[in-house]
Design an enzyme around this catalytic site. Structure first.
Site, PDB file in Angstrom:
ATOM      1  N   TYR A  67       0.843  -1.198   0.000  1.00  0.00           N
ATOM      2  CA  TYR A  67       0.000   0.000   0.000  1.00  0.00           C
ATOM      3  C   TYR A  67       0.876   1.245   0.000  1.00  0.00           C
ATOM      4  CZ  TYR A  67       0.554  -1.042   5.022  1.00  0.00           C
ATOM      5  OH  TYR A  67       1.050  -1.396   6.249  1.00  0.00           O
ATOM      6  N   ASP A 153      -0.933  -4.269  23.495  1.00  0.00           N
ATOM      7  CA  ASP A 153      -0.280  -5.565  23.251  1.00  0.00           C
ATOM      8  C   ASP A 153       0.155  -6.247  24.546  1.00  0.00           C
ATOM      9  OD1 ASP A 153      -0.628  -5.357  20.560  1.00  0.00           O
ATOM     10  OD2 ASP A 153       1.498  -5.412  20.026  1.00  0.00           O
TER      11      ASP A 153
HETATM   12  C1  LIG Z   1       3.883  -6.012  10.734  1.00  0.00           C
HETATM   13  C2  LIG Z   1       2.820  -5.466  11.635  1.00  0.00           C
HETATM   14  C3  LIG Z   1       1.726  -4.793  11.082  1.00  0.00           C
HETATM   15  C4  LIG Z   1       0.734  -4.264  11.907  1.00  0.00           C
HETATM   16  N1  LIG Z   1      -0.321  -3.595  11.338  1.00  0.00           N
HETATM   17  C5  LIG Z   1      -1.274  -3.057  12.122  1.00  0.00           C
HETATM   18  C6  LIG Z   1      -2.354  -2.318  11.554  1.00  0.00           C
HETATM   19  O1  LIG Z   1      -2.450  -2.164  10.344  1.00  0.00           O
HETATM   20  N2  LIG Z   1      -3.280  -1.792  12.391  1.00  0.00           N
HETATM   21  C7  LIG Z   1      -3.213  -1.935  13.750  1.00  0.00           C
HETATM   22  O2  LIG Z   1      -4.090  -1.427  14.467  1.00  0.00           O
HETATM   23  N3  LIG Z   1      -2.187  -2.633  14.315  1.00  0.00           N
HETATM   24  C8  LIG Z   1      -1.231  -3.189  13.537  1.00  0.00           C
HETATM   25  N4  LIG Z   1      -0.183  -3.883  14.100  1.00  0.00           N
HETATM   26  C9  LIG Z   1      -0.164  -4.085  15.561  1.00  0.00           C
HETATM   27  C10 LIG Z   1       0.287  -2.832  16.310  1.00  0.00           C
HETATM   28  O3  LIG Z   1       1.548  -2.387  15.842  1.00  0.00           O
HETATM   29  C11 LIG Z   1       0.382  -3.133  17.803  1.00  0.00           C
HETATM   30  O4  LIG Z   1      -0.782  -3.810  18.221  1.00  0.00           O
HETATM   31  C12 LIG Z   1       0.513  -1.848  18.596  1.00  0.00           C
HETATM   32  O5  LIG Z   1       1.756  -1.227  18.309  1.00  0.00           O
HETATM   33  C13 LIG Z   1       0.408  -2.118  20.096  1.00  0.00           C
HETATM   34  O6  LIG Z   1       0.565  -0.902  20.774  1.00  0.00           O
HETATM   35  P1  LIG Z   1       1.091  -0.882  22.267  1.00  0.00           P
HETATM   36  O7  LIG Z   1       1.201   0.573  22.625  1.00  0.00           O
HETATM   37  O8  LIG Z   1       0.266  -1.754  23.108  1.00  0.00           O
HETATM   38  O9  LIG Z   1       2.535  -1.558  22.227  1.00  0.00           O
HETATM   39  P2  LIG Z   1       3.853  -1.060  21.465  1.00  0.00           P
HETATM   40  O10 LIG Z   1       3.531  -0.298  20.233  1.00  0.00           O
HETATM   41  O11 LIG Z   1       4.733  -2.267  21.356  1.00  0.00           O
HETATM   42  O12 LIG Z   1       4.494  -0.038  22.491  1.00  0.00           O
HETATM   43  C14 LIG Z   1       5.064  -0.474  23.703  1.00  0.00           C
HETATM   44  C15 LIG Z   1       6.098   0.565  24.116  1.00  0.00           C
HETATM   45  O13 LIG Z   1       6.603   0.218  25.406  1.00  0.00           O
HETATM   46  C16 LIG Z   1       8.009   0.371  25.384  1.00  0.00           C
HETATM   47  N5  LIG Z   1       8.584  -0.514  26.407  1.00  0.00           N
HETATM   48  C17 LIG Z   1       8.674  -1.865  26.358  1.00  0.00           C
HETATM   49  N6  LIG Z   1       9.245  -2.335  27.482  1.00  0.00           N
HETATM   50  C18 LIG Z   1       9.494  -1.270  28.264  1.00  0.00           C
HETATM   51  C19 LIG Z   1      10.065  -1.108  29.567  1.00  0.00           C
HETATM   52  N7  LIG Z   1      10.477  -2.161  30.285  1.00  0.00           N
HETATM   53  N8  LIG Z   1      10.175   0.139  30.044  1.00  0.00           N
HETATM   54  C20 LIG Z   1       9.754   1.213  29.325  1.00  0.00           C
HETATM   55  N9  LIG Z   1       9.203   1.112  28.098  1.00  0.00           N
HETATM   56  C21 LIG Z   1       9.071  -0.102  27.576  1.00  0.00           C
HETATM   57  C22 LIG Z   1       8.433   0.015  23.969  1.00  0.00           C
HETATM   58  O14 LIG Z   1       9.683   0.580  23.662  1.00  0.00           O
HETATM   59  C23 LIG Z   1       7.302   0.635  23.154  1.00  0.00           C
HETATM   60  O15 LIG Z   1       7.555   1.972  22.857  1.00  0.00           O
HETATM   61  C24 LIG Z   1       0.823  -4.413  13.307  1.00  0.00           C
HETATM   62  C25 LIG Z   1       1.928  -5.088  13.873  1.00  0.00           C
HETATM   63  C26 LIG Z   1       2.907  -5.626  13.037  1.00  0.00           C
HETATM   64  C27 LIG Z   1       4.069  -6.341  13.665  1.00  0.00           C
END
Ligand SMILES: Cc1cc2nc3c(=O)[nH]c(=O)nc-3n(C[C@H](O)[C@H](O)[C@H](O)COP(=O)(O)OP(=O)(O)OC[C@H]3O[C@@H](n4cnc5c(N)ncnc54)[C@H](O)[C@@H]3O)c2cc1C
Length: 276
Positions: A67, A153
């Site tokens: 895309y 996540d």
């Molecule tokens: C290839 C791919 C394609 C995707 N496409 C989509 C899509 O099209 N649409 C969609 O909705 N989702 C998509 N996703 C899923 C999406 O990226 C995740 O579900 C989303 O990023 C989760 O957000 P989060 O904030 O929970 O976790 P994350 O984005 O993983 O953020 C967690 C944060 O916590 C930080 N962290 C971790 N451990 C510690 C610690 N001990 N101390 C301090 N900080 C820490 C990390 O550095 C990170 O910044 C995709 C994922 C992949 C792999």
């Protein structure tokens, strides 16, 4: 380091340290279905009208998605390749910044040269390739306890097959904010948040594990083994509508249901429509 806080929200991703403290990692492994994902960004001729999402193949046999990601630069194309390369099993880690190798991914798509896109050329034009195992974890019977909870996540890692992981994390945050604003007891607020979000996201994790789009692809392949120009020639209108509705239902993206639901806003309802 010691901090006094009202609540702790573990929003630290698929390898959450907060989750590992709440739930014994030995009984909560990262589960890999065997599909490896590679992704990258390349400059290429615009695909069709330059605003088209191209999805080819299937998760089980090999799938390629492209895309465009820039309105100002129509040559900038993001791609994701997915190939089943192993049997399902637990894996020790999932690092989405891990470098991938061109040869590993290109081998699966060597003859994917179609009129809309030349996949081998797209891969060769990619400067930085990343690889990631498509992982999730089993839904938890509870996320947190007391004043500690999980979000995104960390709470419900799921296969990224329905554009859902990121959007579900945003929904978590919205509900969490409302629960915290509505109840002065933080532990009770976190309980209400979990009660609202855990069942819905657990169902999504399991629904994505079944790779729901695969059934549609299987049906289309069966009915049109030599290809087709318009999917409406292969699937009936009711079939298409039922498939779209099923996807919206599992993603909680049914427009009518959303519009009928009470707002999650913590602001008082507007009485004067001219108010900002
Ligand atoms: C290839 C791919 C394609 C995707 N496409 C989509 C899509 O099209 N649409 C969609 O909705 N989702 C998509 N996703 C899923 C999406 O990226 C995740 O579900 C989303 O990023 C989760 O957000 P989060 O904030 O929970 O976790 P994350 O984005 O993983 O953020 C967690 C944060 O916590 C930080 N962290 C971790 N451990 C510690 C610690 N001990 N101390 C301090 N900080 C820490 C990390 O550095 C990170 O910044 C995709 C994922 C992949 C792999």
């Amino acid at each position: 380091l010691r901090e006094r806080v009202d609540v702790l929200v573990g929003a630290d991703g698929v390898q959450s340290a907060v989750r590992a403290r709440l739930h014994d990692p030995a009984g909560d492994p990262l589960l890999w279905g065997g599909i490896r994902m590679w992704r990258g960004v390349a400059r290429a001729d615009p695909i069709l009208d330059g605003a088209t999402v191209l999805v080819g193949g299937s998760n089980l046999a090999g799938k390629f998605v492209t895309y465009h990601i820039s309105a100002s630069d129509p040559r900038l194309v993001n791609w994701v390749a997915e190939v089943k390369v192993a049997e399902p099993g637990a894996v020790p880690e999932a690092d989405w910044s891990r470098a991938g190798r061109l040869d590993d991914v290109a081998a699966h798509f060597a003859d994917w040269k179609y009129a809309p896109a030349d996949i081998p050329a797209l891969l060769a034009a990619t400067e930085r390739i990343l690889e990631y195992p498509m992982v999730d974890r089993d839904p938890l019977p509870r996320w947190g306890e007391g004043r500690v909870t999980l979000l995104g996540d960390a709470a419900h890692p799921m296969y990224p097959v329905g554009s859902n992981g990121g959007s579900q994390a945003i929904l978590d945050a919205r509900v969490l904010a409302r629960c915290l604003a509505a109840d002065e007891d933080p532990a009770r607020a976190l309980e209400a948040y979990e009660e609202e979000r855990r069942p819905a996201t657990s169902a999504l994790v399991l629904a994505h594990r079944a790779l729901p789009i695969e059934e549609t692809i299987r049906l289309v392949t069966e009915r049109a083994p030599d290809g087709f120009h318009d999917v409406a020639d292969v699937l009936t209108e009711p079939e298409l509508a039922a498939m779209a509705a099923a996807q919206r239902r599992i993603s909680d993206a049914d427009v009518r249901a959303l519009n009928q639901r009470e707002s999650w806003s913590v602001r008082p309802a507007r009485t004067d429509p001219s108010e900002p």
